[in-house]
Each structure stands twice: as structure tokens, then as C-alpha cells.
Motif scaffolding. Structure first.
Motif, PDB file in Angstrom:
ATOM      1  N   THR A  57       0.238   0.012 -13.167  1.00  0.00           N
ATOM      2  CA  THR A  57      -0.572   0.913 -12.338  1.00  0.00           C
ATOM      3  C   THR A  57      -1.365   0.110 -11.317  1.00  0.00           C
ATOM      4  N   GLU A  58      -1.140  -1.187 -11.272  1.00  0.00           N
ATOM      5  CA  GLU A  58      -1.916  -2.127 -10.455  1.00  0.00           C
ATOM      6  C   GLU A  58      -1.324  -2.271  -9.061  1.00  0.00           C
ATOM      7  N   PHE A  59      -1.292  -1.188  -8.301  1.00  0.00           N
ATOM      8  CA  PHE A  59      -0.852  -1.267  -6.911  1.00  0.00           C
ATOM      9  C   PHE A  59      -1.775  -0.396  -6.066  1.00  0.00           C
ATOM     10  N   PRO A  60      -2.104  -0.868  -4.868  1.00  0.00           N
ATOM     11  CA  PRO A  60      -3.000  -0.120  -3.986  1.00  0.00           C
ATOM     12  C   PRO A  60      -2.351   1.172  -3.504  1.00  0.00           C
ATOM     13  N   ARG A  61      -3.204   2.162  -3.291  1.00  0.00           N
ATOM     14  CA  ARG A  61      -2.689   3.437  -2.801  1.00  0.00           C
ATOM     15  C   ARG A  61      -3.678   4.074  -1.848  1.00  0.00           C
ATOM     16  N   LEU A  62      -3.118   4.865  -0.951  1.00  0.00           N
ATOM     17  CA  LEU A  62      -3.884   5.650   0.016  1.00  0.00           C
ATOM     18  C   LEU A  62      -3.433   7.091  -0.135  1.00  0.00           C
ATOM     19  N   ARG A  63      -4.328   7.906  -0.674  1.00  0.00           N
ATOM     20  CA  ARG A  63      -4.043   9.328  -0.884  1.00  0.00           C
ATOM     21  C   ARG A  63      -4.524  10.107   0.335  1.00  0.00           C
ATOM     22  N   VAL A  64      -3.680  10.989   0.829  1.00  0.00           N
ATOM     23  CA  VAL A  64      -4.008  11.820   1.984  1.00  0.00           C
ATOM     24  C   VAL A  64      -4.060  13.267   1.505  1.00  0.00           C
ATOM     25  N   GLY A  65      -5.207  13.889   1.662  1.00  0.00           N
ATOM     26  CA  GLY A  65      -5.400  15.249   1.169  1.00  0.00           C
ATOM     27  C   GLY A  65      -4.543  16.278   1.898  1.00  0.00           C
ATOM     28  N   VAL A  66      -3.897  17.136   1.101  1.00  0.00           N
ATOM     29  CA  VAL A  66      -3.089  18.226   1.661  1.00  0.00           C
ATOM     30  C   VAL A  66      -3.576  19.588   1.174  1.00  0.00           C
ATOM     31  N   GLY A  67      -4.686  19.601   0.425  1.00  0.00           N
ATOM     32  CA  GLY A  67      -5.256  20.861  -0.035  1.00  0.00           C
ATOM     33  C   GLY A  67      -4.593  21.388  -1.295  1.00  0.00           C
ATOM     34  N   LEU A 109       0.865  -1.182   0.000  1.00  0.00           N
ATOM     35  CA  LEU A 109       0.000   0.000   0.000  1.00  0.00           C
ATOM     36  C   LEU A 109       0.899   1.229   0.000  1.00  0.00           C
ATOM     37  N   VAL A 110       0.754   2.070  -1.016  1.00  0.00           N
ATOM     38  CA  VAL A 110       1.555   3.292  -1.125  1.00  0.00           C
ATOM     39  C   VAL A 110       0.741   4.454  -0.567  1.00  0.00           C
ATOM     40  N   ILE A 111       1.325   5.164   0.391  1.00  0.00           N
ATOM     41  CA  ILE A 111       0.647   6.251   1.099  1.00  0.00           C
ATOM     42  C   ILE A 111       1.334   7.563   0.721  1.00  0.00           C
ATOM     43  N   TYR A 112       0.551   8.541   0.238  1.00  0.00           N
ATOM     44  CA  TYR A 112       1.173   9.769  -0.247  1.00  0.00           C
ATOM     45  C   TYR A 112       0.201  10.942  -0.211  1.00  0.00           C
ATOM     46  N   ASP A 113       0.763  12.133  -0.395  1.00  0.00           N
ATOM     47  CA  ASP A 113       0.000  13.382  -0.388  1.00  0.00           C
ATOM     48  C   ASP A 113      -0.751  13.562  -1.701  1.00  0.00           C
ATOM     49  N   ASP A 114      -1.894  14.248  -1.611  1.00  0.00           N
ATOM     50  CA  ASP A 114      -2.678  14.520  -2.814  1.00  0.00           C
ATOM     51  C   ASP A 114      -3.243  15.933  -2.749  1.00  0.00           C
ATOM     52  N   LEU A 115      -2.868  16.737  -3.738  1.00  0.00           N
ATOM     53  CA  LEU A 115      -3.345  18.120  -3.840  1.00  0.00           C
ATOM     54  C   LEU A 115      -4.817  18.203  -4.217  1.00  0.00           C
ATOM     55  N   ALA A 116      -5.355  17.181  -4.854  1.00  0.00           N
ATOM     56  CA  ALA A 116      -6.739  17.212  -5.324  1.00  0.00           C
ATOM     57  C   ALA A 116      -7.740  16.965  -4.207  1.00  0.00           C
ATOM     58  N   LEU A 117      -7.265  16.602  -3.034  1.00  0.00           N
ATOM     59  CA  LEU A 117      -8.145  16.348  -1.896  1.00  0.00           C
ATOM     60  C   LEU A 117      -7.942  17.422  -0.834  1.00  0.00           C
ATOM     61  N   PRO A 118      -9.014  17.839  -0.184  1.00  0.00           N
ATOM     62  CA  PRO A 118      -8.857  18.815   0.895  1.00  0.00           C
ATOM     63  C   PRO A 118      -8.094  18.218   2.072  1.00  0.00           C
ATOM     64  N   VAL A 119      -7.483  19.072   2.857  1.00  0.00           N
ATOM     65  CA  VAL A 119      -6.746  18.616   4.034  1.00  0.00           C
ATOM     66  C   VAL A 119      -7.686  17.773   4.892  1.00  0.00           C
ATOM     67  N   GLY A 120      -7.229  16.566   5.228  1.00  0.00           N
ATOM     68  CA  GLY A 120      -8.005  15.678   6.078  1.00  0.00           C
ATOM     69  C   GLY A 120      -8.747  14.586   5.343  1.00  0.00           C
ATOM     70  N   ALA A 121      -8.918  14.709   4.026  1.00  0.00           N
ATOM     71  CA  ALA A 121      -9.636  13.690   3.265  1.00  0.00           C
ATOM     72  C   ALA A 121      -8.712  12.522   2.937  1.00  0.00           C
ATOM     73  N   LEU A 122      -9.289  11.332   2.876  1.00  0.00           N
ATOM     74  CA  LEU A 122      -8.552  10.128   2.496  1.00  0.00           C
ATOM     75  C   LEU A 122      -9.238   9.485   1.303  1.00  0.00           C
ATOM     76  N   ARG A 123      -8.437   8.833   0.435  1.00  0.00           N
ATOM     77  CA  ARG A 123      -8.989   8.042  -0.658  1.00  0.00           C
ATOM     78  C   ARG A 123      -8.111   6.812  -0.839  1.00  0.00           C
ATOM     79  N   LEU A 124      -8.702   5.667  -0.670  1.00  0.00           N
ATOM     80  CA  LEU A 124      -8.041   4.405  -0.967  1.00  0.00           C
ATOM     81  C   LEU A 124      -8.495   3.948  -2.342  1.00  0.00           C
ATOM     82  N   ARG A 125      -7.573   3.423  -3.128  1.00  0.00           N
ATOM     83  CA  ARG A 125      -7.896   2.882  -4.447  1.00  0.00           C
ATOM     84  C   ARG A 125      -7.014   1.656  -4.693  1.00  0.00           C
TER      85      ARG A 125
END
Length: 187
Positions: free
Chosen positions: A123-133, A86-102
Motif C-alpha cells: 500500500t506504500e505508493f503515492p496517490r492523488l485522488r480527484v473528487g467526482v462526487g 504517483l497514481v491519479i484516480y477518481d474518488d467518490l468520497a470527495l466532492p467534485v473539484g476536491a483533491l487529496r494527495l497521500r
């Protein structure tokens, strides 16, 4: 099960938005009573067991845009498929505090994910995006992600790190569908 947090090595980057993946791994290490200090395959790692599930906490020690090499090395070393991490990383497309698993997907403009896709050839690997705004002026995206959260966002960022830890552990134990159902939400 590899839990991989993306970030940039070095104290100057520790509290930045871009390093929220490292922050999640550090918090997981604290909760599991381990230290992510063992060098392995271009990363710092720690082994732990949570509710009977062995996990390897991983912080690649290349800069963000070169994260793919260390992850590919670890997967090869342990003879694991990309789906085992599971790759965990920052995402600008999500508001601070939001999570998206795919379970899979494209890079979405994230250079760390581009590097992983290129290194794994998939591209077949799970990811957890953490919103940073995304409250930055045009042309200042790099400065934005390499800056710390302002005071009015720090609590939401801390809460997101805690929630991302829970989501990662649920993913490790129960799989992607269960984790998505429990943790995909707006911040």
C-alpha cells in the motif's frame, strides 16, 4: 518519476468520471508537449522532462480493476520502487473539484487501487485522488462512475483536472509533503 492516470481504455469511457485520471495525464501531455501513444508494458506512455525532472506519463490499457499489472510491469522494467510513481484516480468520497494527495493508504473501495495493491504487494505508493462526487442512488454506483459529468459540474471537473496537473508536477519536482501542503483542499 511515473505519473500514472487510471481509467478505462476506449472512446466510450473517455469523458466519464472514472476516467478523470486519464484526463489528468492527457492534460499533462498537452502542457509538456508530448503524446501518450507509445505502447509499453500494457500501457500507453510518453516521456517528458519538466523543470529538469524526467517524467513518464502512463495510461494503463487494462480496465480499471486490472490496472495493477501494467503498473507493476513498468516499475520492474525501470527498476523503480512503488514510491516513484504517483497514481491519479477518481474518488467518490470527495466532492467534485476536491483533491487529496497521500503518500500511502488502503484502497478505500476503489477497484483500480485494489488491483495495484494486489499487484505490488504494498500500500506504500503515492496517490492523488480527484473528487467526482457521490450524488447517486443506492445500487447505481457503477452507472454513476461510468457516466459523464453533468453540465453543472463540468467546470469544477475541468478545474480539478488543471489543479491535479499542477499538483502532480509539484509532487514530481518537490516531493509529497510540499504537494500535500499546497494542494490538499476541498473543492
Amino acid at each position: 518519476m511515473l505519473l500514472v492516470g487510471l481509467g478505462n481504455p476506449g472512446a466510450q469511457y473517455a469523458a466519464t468520471r472514472h476516467n478523470i485520471g486519464f484526463a489528468v495525464i492527457d492534460r499533462l501531455a498537452d502542457e509538456l508537449g508530448v503524446a501518450v501513444t507509445t505502447p509499453e508494458a500494457g500501457s500507453l506512455v510518453a516521456r517528458a522532462v519538466w523543470e529538469g525532472v524526467p517524467v513518464l506519463l502512463v495510461k494503463p490499457q487494462q480496465f480499471m480493476n486490472r490496472s495493477g499489472g501494467p503498473l507493476a510491469e513498468l516499475l520492474a522494467e525501470y527498476d523503480l520502487a512503488p514510491e516513484a510513481g504517483l497514481v491519479i484516480y477518481d474518488d467518490l468520497a470527495l466532492p467534485v473539484g476536491a483533491l487529496r494527495l497521500r503518500p500511502k493508504g488502503g484502497a478505500g473501495g476503489h477497484n483500480g487501487i485494489k488491483s495495484i495493491i494486489q499487484s505490488l504487494g504494498s500500500t506504500e505508493f503515492p496517490r492523488l485522488r480527484v473528487g467526482v462526487g457521490d450524488t447517486f442512488a443506492p445500487g447505481t454506483q457503477v452507472d454513476f462512475v461510468l457516466s459523464p459529468f453533468p453540465e453543472d459540474e463540468r467546470e469544477a471537473a475541468r478545474d480539478a483536472v488543471a489543479l491535479a496537473c499542477e499538483a502532480a508536477l509539484v509532487f514530481a519536482r518537490d516531493g509529497m509533503t510540499t504537494a500535500m501542503n499546497q494542494y490538499n483542499r476541498r473543492g
